[in-house]
Design an enzyme around this catalytic site. Structure first.
Site, PDB file in Angstrom:
ATOM      1  CB  CYS A 114       3.370   0.047  -6.858  1.00 22.93           C
ATOM      2  SG  CYS A 114       3.624  -1.606  -7.514  1.00 22.93           S
ATOM      3  CD  GLU A 162       2.481   5.832  -5.404  1.00 17.10           C
ATOM      4  OE1 GLU A 162       2.110   5.979  -4.226  1.00 17.10           O
ATOM      5  OE2 GLU A 162       2.778   4.729  -5.880  1.00 17.10           O
ATOM      6  N   GLY A 184       0.843  -1.189   0.000  1.00 13.28           N
ATOM      7  CA  GLY A 184       0.000   0.000   0.000  1.00 13.28           C
ATOM      8  C   GLY A 184       0.873   1.231   0.000  1.00 13.28           C
ATOM      9  CB  SER A 185       0.089   4.737   0.733  1.00 12.91           C
ATOM     10  OG  SER A 185      -0.433   4.574   2.034  1.00 12.91           O
ATOM     11  CB  THR A 186       5.312   5.616   1.362  1.00 13.30           C
ATOM     12  OG1 THR A 186       5.871   4.917   0.238  1.00 13.30           O
ATOM     13  CG2 THR A 186       6.409   6.047   2.297  1.00 13.30           C
ATOM     14  N   GLY A 193       2.404   2.346   5.224  1.00 15.10           N
ATOM     15  CA  GLY A 193       3.504   1.408   5.480  1.00 15.10           C
ATOM     16  C   GLY A 193       4.282   1.797   6.734  1.00 15.10           C
TER      17      GLY A 193
HETATM   18  P1  NAD Z   1      -3.336   2.428   1.322  1.00 12.55           P
HETATM   19  O1  NAD Z   1      -2.037   2.530   2.010  1.00 12.55           O
HETATM   20  O2  NAD Z   1      -4.293   3.537   1.460  1.00 12.55           O
HETATM   21  O3  NAD Z   1      -4.111   1.126   1.784  1.00 12.55           O
HETATM   22  C1  NAD Z   1      -3.506  -0.139   1.715  1.00 12.55           C
HETATM   23  C2  NAD Z   1      -4.162  -1.045   2.730  1.00 12.55           C
HETATM   24  O4  NAD Z   1      -3.888  -0.536   4.031  1.00 12.55           O
HETATM   25  C3  NAD Z   1      -5.686  -1.122   2.614  1.00 12.55           C
HETATM   26  O5  NAD Z   1      -6.098  -2.447   2.874  1.00 12.55           O
HETATM   27  C4  NAD Z   1      -6.156  -0.205   3.727  1.00 12.55           C
HETATM   28  O6  NAD Z   1      -7.422  -0.541   4.237  1.00 12.55           O
HETATM   29  C5  NAD Z   1      -5.080  -0.444   4.779  1.00 12.55           C
HETATM   30  N1  NAD Z   1      -4.949   0.642   5.739  1.00 12.55           N
HETATM   31  C6  NAD Z   1      -5.170   1.962   5.540  1.00 12.55           C
HETATM   32  N2  NAD Z   1      -4.953   2.644   6.692  1.00 12.55           N
HETATM   33  C7  NAD Z   1      -4.583   1.731   7.627  1.00 12.55           C
HETATM   34  C8  NAD Z   1      -4.215   1.817   9.000  1.00 12.55           C
HETATM   35  N3  NAD Z   1      -4.202   2.975   9.653  1.00 12.55           N
HETATM   36  N4  NAD Z   1      -3.876   0.680   9.646  1.00 12.55           N
HETATM   37  C9  NAD Z   1      -3.886  -0.503   8.989  1.00 12.55           C
HETATM   38  N5  NAD Z   1      -4.246  -0.648   7.706  1.00 12.55           N
HETATM   39  C10 NAD Z   1      -4.576   0.468   7.022  1.00 12.55           C
HETATM   40  O7  NAD Z   1      -2.975   2.135  -0.216  1.00 12.55           O
HETATM   41  P2  NAD Z   1      -3.977   1.956  -1.427  1.00 12.55           P
HETATM   42  O8  NAD Z   1      -4.522   3.299  -1.756  1.00 12.55           O
HETATM   43  O9  NAD Z   1      -4.929   0.840  -1.184  1.00 12.55           O
HETATM   44  O10 NAD Z   1      -2.994   1.448  -2.586  1.00 12.55           O
HETATM   45  C11 NAD Z   1      -2.232   2.291  -3.342  1.00 12.55           C
HETATM   46  C12 NAD Z   1      -0.805   2.328  -2.839  1.00 12.55           C
HETATM   47  O11 NAD Z   1      -0.268   1.000  -2.849  1.00 12.55           O
HETATM   48  C13 NAD Z   1       0.117   3.142  -3.720  1.00 12.55           C
HETATM   49  O12 NAD Z   1       0.960   3.921  -2.920  1.00 12.55           O
HETATM   50  C14 NAD Z   1       0.915   2.077  -4.471  1.00 12.55           C
HETATM   51  O13 NAD Z   1       2.165   2.516  -4.927  1.00 12.55           O
HETATM   52  C15 NAD Z   1       1.026   1.016  -3.442  1.00 12.55           C
HETATM   53  N6  NAD Z   1       1.343  -0.283  -4.071  1.00 12.55           N
HETATM   54  C16 NAD Z   1       2.605  -0.793  -3.937  1.00 12.55           C
HETATM   55  C17 NAD Z   1       2.947  -2.007  -4.539  1.00 12.55           C
HETATM   56  C18 NAD Z   1       4.327  -2.599  -4.408  1.00 12.55           C
HETATM   57  O14 NAD Z   1       4.494  -3.784  -4.701  1.00 12.55           O
HETATM   58  N7  NAD Z   1       5.329  -1.845  -3.974  1.00 12.55           N
HETATM   59  C19 NAD Z   1       1.972  -2.697  -5.275  1.00 12.55           C
HETATM   60  C20 NAD Z   1       0.700  -2.153  -5.388  1.00 12.55           C
HETATM   61  C21 NAD Z   1       0.397  -0.936  -4.777  1.00 12.55           C
END
Ligand code: NAD
Length: 508
Positions: free
Chosen positions: A309, A409, A251-253, A256
């Protein structure tokens, strides 16, 4: 029905299948081998972003459901029904699982497209084949990745066992909902762990079905559980859970970084992170094939609506070929991907995942304009597709790497073209970012290519191609793109821990 046959469906067949899917979709959580309502009875709507209509009201898991799922996963893990299953039997279960994914491809594809707007042709041509390939690749690791016996003096014997970790919590994004989940659950399950998956709330419908298919394939109850719900509630509860041995996150940095905090605040669980990117494609004036380069440039940013990503979002072009590159990208790339209804197999670009994402991406485009980048085409939403969350493919030229559109991004179909002079400036711009997921270099000069491969700070570097590779390839980033690697054998190993057994021998 095989993927080949499904690929022959026309738009009207997919619309029929979508009606069926909406009527039949299972909305509950999948815990301990069975469907279950959320403990607190909450529901959230999943919206079709191509038209703004509600597809389903999904059960909204909270901390209580996460507790239930983790307890089921923990019980299954310690029972040994999966973790101690004979390797060949665990492999056979995962192979059956991969087959069931293929047999149910029609249903999975239509749910994925309704959920997040991905063109149906992409789900069939890209996502689904890769999901079953991931499961099979990781299954193959089960009896190929060994522990070790090391060389010792004659008075000792030392061997290293490779053991599963326990309960793995997986938190995944919406851009490739099934595939990103498979990159987590497949190695985790193959290595003998049990799994609790928390999918993104924007795309909840396919993950529960995948867990059910695992059970249909013979996977024991409690081994693969799915809790849908909000990130800040269900995701947070999973990442803070004391009985979770590892959190694997894509997910997002920004989120993360929270995972690392949660691990520190709870049980110091392992944390594997796959986060954002701002990947450069560097086109040197001596590139070998301009046609291939132009195609890689626009495919690399417009594929999957730019919601990738590792999207090649910064196009660094050496000045002698810069004007030609802008011109040819405009002539070819502007029309290669056109927004349209994602259930039509002829559509190459669907909507963004939500209206909020559409607003966010249009806001980034405004920032590009106001900071002085040159808008060459796009920059708006197609009015005829309202109220869908579409954005037209967009190109900004004359971008400076300090501009917002070059630093953040965008996660939408917005290409930023940046001119440069010479190798050193290219490397400087490429590395001048908090991210380091992927990069590509285009040159016919092998010395230049090798120098640049070493100098670029990213987990993946392609030369004279973009987004190529197979399952042996580690996928993951440098810097704030994360600390994990998906896909490869190292990914399987990351769901194991080593135990060193040192045995003192007495002289016979
Ligand atoms: P996001 O970080 O908003 O959400 C990712 C996941 O985290 C979701 O399941 C969300 O419900 C959960 N989440 C959100 N807030 C949380 C919290 N406080 N505690 C625990 N879990 C929480 O990301 P997104 O919008 O779903 O996805 C897009 C992002 O993912 C982009 O930044 C993209 O670059 C990244 N991505 C990276 C890769 C990779 O392999 N590096 C692959 C795909 C996507």
């Amino acid at each position: 029905m095989s993927l080949e046959n499904i690929a022959k469906h026309d738009a009207s067949r997919w619309l029929e299948l979508a009606d069926q899917a909406r009527a039949q979709v299972e909305t509950r959580l999948f815990i301990d081998g069975d469907w279950t309502d959320a403990a607190e009875g909450g529901r959230f709507e999943t919206i079709d972003p191509s038209n703004g209509e509600v597809v389903a009201a999904m059960a909204e898991g909270t901390e209580k459901d996460v507790d239930r799922a983790v307890a089921a996963a923990r019980k299954a893990f310690y029972s040994g029904c999966w973790s101690r299953m004979a390797p060949r039997d665990r492999m056979a279960t995962l192979y059956r699982f991969a087959e069931l994914v293929e047999q149910n491809a029609e249903e999975l594809a239509v749910l994925e497209t309704l959920d997040m707007g991905k063109p149906i042709s992409d789900v069939i041509g890209v996502d689904l084949p890769l999901v079953s390939e991931t499961i099979r690749f990781m299954a193959e690791c089960i009896d190929k990745v060994d522990g070790a016996v090391t060389n010792t003096a004659s008075d000792a014997m030392h061997f290293i066992l490779r053991e599963p970790l326990g309960v793995v919590g997986a938190i995944t994004p919406w851009n490739y909902p099934m595939l990103m989940a498979a990159w987590k659950f497949a190695p985790a399950l193959a290595a003998g762990n049990t799994v609790v998956l928390k999918p993104a709330e924007q795309s909840p419908m396919t993950s529960t079905r995948l867990a059910e298919l695992f059970t249909e394939a013979g996977g024991p109850a409690g081994v693969f559980n799915v809790v849908n719900g909000m990130g800040e509630v269900a995701g947070r509860a999973l990442a803070l859970h004391h009985d979770v041995a590892k959190i694997t996150f894509t997910g997002s940095t920004e989120v993360g970084k929270l995972m690392l905090q949660y691990a520190g605040q709870s049980n110091m669980k392992h944390v594997g992170l796959e986060c954002g990117g701002k990947s450069p494609q560097i086109f040197m004036a001596d590139l070998p094939d301009m046609n291939a380069a132009i195609e890689a440039a626009y495919c690399g940013i417009y594929e999957n609506m730019g919601e990738v990503c590792n999207a090649g979002s910064r196009l660094l072009v050496e000045r002698p070929i810069y004007d030609e590159f802008v011109e040819r990208f405009t002539a070819e790339g502007q029309f290669a991907y056109q927004p349209g209804q994602p259930l039509d197999p002829g559509t190459s670009m669907g909507p963004l995942v939500t209206k909020a994402d559409q607003r966010r991406v249009l806001g980034m485009i405004d920032a590009g304009r106001s900071e002085g980048a040159r808008l060459v085409f796009g920059g708006d939403a197609p009015e005829e597709l309202e109220p869908g969350a579409f954005v037209n493919p967009t190109l900004f030229a004359d971008v400076n790497n300090d501009m917002t559109i070059a630093r953040q991004e965008i996660f939408g179909p917005v290409a930023c073209m940046i001119p440069f002079d010479g190798v050193d400036e290219a490397i400087h711009i490429a590395n001048d970012t908090i991210y380091g997921l992927a990069a590509s270099l285009w040159t016919r000069d092998i010395d230049k290519a090798m120098h640049m491969v070493k100098a670029v700070e990213s987990g993946i570097v392609w030369v004279n191609t973009f987004d190529a590779g197979d399952y042996t390839q580690p996928f993951g980033g440098y810097k704030q793109s994360g600390n994990a690697r998906d896909k490869c054998i190292d990914s399987y190993k990351a769901y194991t821990q080593t135990k060193s057994a040192w045995i003192q021998l007495s002289t016979p």
